[in-house]
Enzyme design. Structure first.
Site, mmCIF file in Angstrom:
data_model
loop_
_atom_site.group_PDB
_atom_site.id
_atom_site.type_symbol
_atom_site.label_atom_id
_atom_site.label_comp_id
_atom_site.label_asym_id
_atom_site.label_seq_id
_atom_site.Cartn_x
_atom_site.Cartn_y
_atom_site.Cartn_z
ATOM 1 N N ASN A 10 -22.391 18.623 19.355
ATOM 2 C CA ASN A 10 -23.625 18.801 20.118
ATOM 3 C C ASN A 10 -23.400 18.345 21.571
ATOM 4 O O ASN A 10 -23.335 17.162 21.858
ATOM 5 C CB ASN A 10 -24.740 17.988 19.449
ATOM 6 C CG ASN A 10 -26.080 18.158 20.132
ATOM 7 O OD1 ASN A 10 -26.153 18.403 21.317
ATOM 8 N ND2 ASN A 10 -27.146 18.002 19.355
ATOM 9 N N LYS A 13 -25.663 15.774 23.228
ATOM 10 C CA LYS A 13 -25.421 14.362 22.912
ATOM 11 C C LYS A 13 -24.356 13.771 23.833
ATOM 12 O O LYS A 13 -24.507 12.669 24.334
ATOM 13 C CB LYS A 13 -24.940 14.192 21.462
ATOM 14 C CG LYS A 13 -26.032 14.358 20.412
ATOM 15 C CD LYS A 13 -25.450 13.995 19.055
ATOM 16 C CE LYS A 13 -26.416 14.207 17.933
ATOM 17 N NZ LYS A 13 -25.828 13.906 16.621
ATOM 18 N N ASP A 68 -25.527 9.835 14.516
ATOM 19 C CA ASP A 68 -26.321 10.680 13.617
ATOM 20 C C ASP A 68 -27.775 10.341 13.873
ATOM 21 O O ASP A 68 -28.177 9.180 13.833
ATOM 22 C CB ASP A 68 -25.960 10.477 12.148
ATOM 23 C CG ASP A 68 -26.497 11.633 11.315
ATOM 24 O OD1 ASP A 68 -26.023 12.766 11.519
ATOM 25 O OD2 ASP A 68 -27.429 11.429 10.499
ATOM 26 N N TYR A 152 -36.153 18.462 19.054
ATOM 27 C CA TYR A 152 -37.590 18.276 18.875
ATOM 28 C C TYR A 152 -38.266 17.634 20.095
ATOM 29 O O TYR A 152 -39.447 17.296 20.039
ATOM 30 C CB TYR A 152 -37.842 17.387 17.641
ATOM 31 C CG TYR A 152 -37.371 17.973 16.333
ATOM 32 C CD1 TYR A 152 -38.224 18.738 15.539
ATOM 33 C CD2 TYR A 152 -36.069 17.760 15.877
ATOM 34 C CE1 TYR A 152 -37.796 19.274 14.334
ATOM 35 C CE2 TYR A 152 -35.627 18.291 14.669
ATOM 36 C CZ TYR A 152 -36.493 19.040 13.908
ATOM 37 O OH TYR A 152 -36.066 19.571 12.715
ATOM 38 N N ASP A 153 -37.534 17.443 21.187
ATOM 39 C CA ASP A 153 -38.100 16.741 22.354
ATOM 40 C C ASP A 153 -39.453 17.283 22.830
ATOM 41 O O ASP A 153 -40.335 16.493 23.176
ATOM 42 C CB ASP A 153 -37.105 16.749 23.526
ATOM 43 C CG ASP A 153 -35.998 15.721 23.338
ATOM 44 O OD1 ASP A 153 -36.135 14.848 22.459
ATOM 45 O OD2 ASP A 153 -35.001 15.784 24.083
ATOM 46 N N LYS A 173 -35.134 9.701 30.006
ATOM 47 C CA LYS A 173 -34.764 9.773 28.588
ATOM 48 C C LYS A 173 -33.622 8.804 28.311
ATOM 49 O O LYS A 173 -33.602 8.121 27.287
ATOM 50 C CB LYS A 173 -34.392 11.209 28.165
ATOM 51 C CG LYS A 173 -34.074 11.279 26.665
ATOM 52 C CD LYS A 173 -33.853 12.667 26.092
ATOM 53 C CE LYS A 173 -33.496 12.552 24.608
ATOM 54 N NZ LYS A 173 -33.127 13.816 23.985
HETATM 55 P P1 ITT Z 1 -23.595 16.693 15.350
HETATM 56 O O1 ITT Z 1 -23.844 16.513 13.870
HETATM 57 O O2 ITT Z 1 -22.426 17.572 15.647
HETATM 58 O O3 ITT Z 1 -23.544 15.378 16.091
HETATM 59 P P2 ITT Z 1 -26.292 17.702 15.367
HETATM 60 O O4 ITT Z 1 -27.185 18.269 16.432
HETATM 61 O O5 ITT Z 1 -26.206 18.479 14.076
HETATM 62 O O6 ITT Z 1 -24.844 17.490 15.999
HETATM 63 P P3 ITT Z 1 -27.367 15.498 13.882
HETATM 64 O O7 ITT Z 1 -26.747 15.843 12.579
HETATM 65 O O8 ITT Z 1 -27.378 14.059 14.305
HETATM 66 O O9 ITT Z 1 -26.691 16.244 15.108
HETATM 67 O O10 ITT Z 1 -28.810 16.115 13.830
HETATM 68 C C1 ITT Z 1 -29.666 15.727 14.766
HETATM 69 C C2 ITT Z 1 -30.810 16.706 14.871
HETATM 70 O O11 ITT Z 1 -31.970 15.903 15.115
HETATM 71 C C3 ITT Z 1 -30.597 17.547 16.108
HETATM 72 O O12 ITT Z 1 -30.025 18.790 15.816
HETATM 73 C C4 ITT Z 1 -32.010 17.649 16.655
HETATM 74 O O13 ITT Z 1 -32.701 18.680 15.992
HETATM 75 C C5 ITT Z 1 -32.638 16.318 16.253
HETATM 76 N N1 ITT Z 1 -32.448 15.311 17.319
HETATM 77 C C6 ITT Z 1 -31.584 14.256 17.362
HETATM 78 N N2 ITT Z 1 -31.667 13.586 18.514
HETATM 79 C C7 ITT Z 1 -32.595 14.219 19.221
HETATM 80 C C8 ITT Z 1 -33.128 14.037 20.503
HETATM 81 O O14 ITT Z 1 -32.689 13.077 21.316
HETATM 82 N N3 ITT Z 1 -34.088 14.862 20.901
HETATM 83 C C9 ITT Z 1 -34.537 15.841 20.108
HETATM 84 N N4 ITT Z 1 -34.077 16.120 18.903
HETATM 85 C C10 ITT Z 1 -33.108 15.314 18.453
#
Ligand code: ITT
Length: 194
Positions: A10, A13, A68, A152-153, A173
């Site tokens: 991601n 991130k 995560d 979901y921001d 943020k």
């Molecule tokens: P990686 O597993 O490769 O790190 P991912 O996006 O799938 O990427 P996660 O498994 O941690 O990451 O899932 C997190 C989900 O939660 C992400 O796809 C968003 O939908 C939500 N999320 C996490 N942090 C967020 C943020 O700061 N703002 C908005 N949504 C967020």
């Protein structure tokens, strides 16, 4: 400059994490090649561990960090939680699905939620050297507002800022998010130990 592999695919991130860490002599980099680990843990920390273990196989940095994270809604017993990324097939559908589930709950007090961020830092042998889990509290808006951030921001109202997470500047943020709360603990550990 200390390079740390961030166990994610991601890009948002990595950008957020490098901004939060901008005053440190540390750069977080993506794993080499395709990165798609199986996340079969039963909580955020376990899934972070799944990711970090996989990243160690791909790189050659001294440390590996996984993030995560997800959105937990109180009246849904914490859902979507660890399933936030898998709740529907794209960000817009995830938001629409959540707003639809909450449509019969117009009161803010019934829409309380938090973002959680679990971080696991490992050395290159796979030993966990530090881990933490932090939350950012707010509630779910009845429609998306704002253009910034990701996921979901736009539907998450940040209680402390009185704005949606997507209305915050990147810097705002980076100072209030679940990710910044967790990363600041990781950075404090690194400053003392690396
Ligand atoms: P990686 O597993 O490769 O790190 P991912 O996006 O799938 O990427 P996660 O498994 O941690 O990451 O899932 C997190 C989900 O939660 C992400 O796809 C968003 O939908 C939500 N999320 C996490 N942090 C967020 C943020 O700061 N703002 C908005 N949504 C967020």
């Amino acid at each position: 400059m200390l390079k740390i592999t961030l166990a994610t695919s991601n890009k948002h991130k990595v950008d957020e994490i490098n901004l939060i860490a901008k005053d440190y002599d540390i750069e977080f980099v993506l794993p080499e090649g395709d990165f798609d680990p199986v996340e079969d843990g039963s909580d955020f920390l376990q899934n972070a561990y799944c990711k970090v273990k996989e990243a160690i196989k791909t790189g050659s940095t001294k440390y590996y960090l996984a993030d995560d994270s997800g959105l937990c809604v109180d009246c849904l017993d914490g859902a979507p939680g660890i399933y936030s990324a898998r709740f529907a097939s794209n960000p817009k559908e995830r938001i629409d699905k959540l707003l639809d589930i909450l449509k019969d709950k117009p009161n803010k007090k019934d829409r309380c939620a938090h973002f959680t961020c679990a971080m696991v830092l490992c050395d290159k042998k796979g030993k966990v050297v530090f881990q933490t889990q932090k939350k950012c509290f707010g509630y779910i808006l009845d429609k998306p507002i704002g253009e910034g951030g990701f996921g979901y921001d736009p539907i998450f109202f940040v209680e402390s800022e009185k704005m949606s997470m997507a209305q915050l500047s990147k810097e705002q943020k980076a100072s209030v998010s679940h990710r910044s709360l967790a990363l600041n603990e990781v950075l404090s550990w690194l400053v003392k130990n690396y």
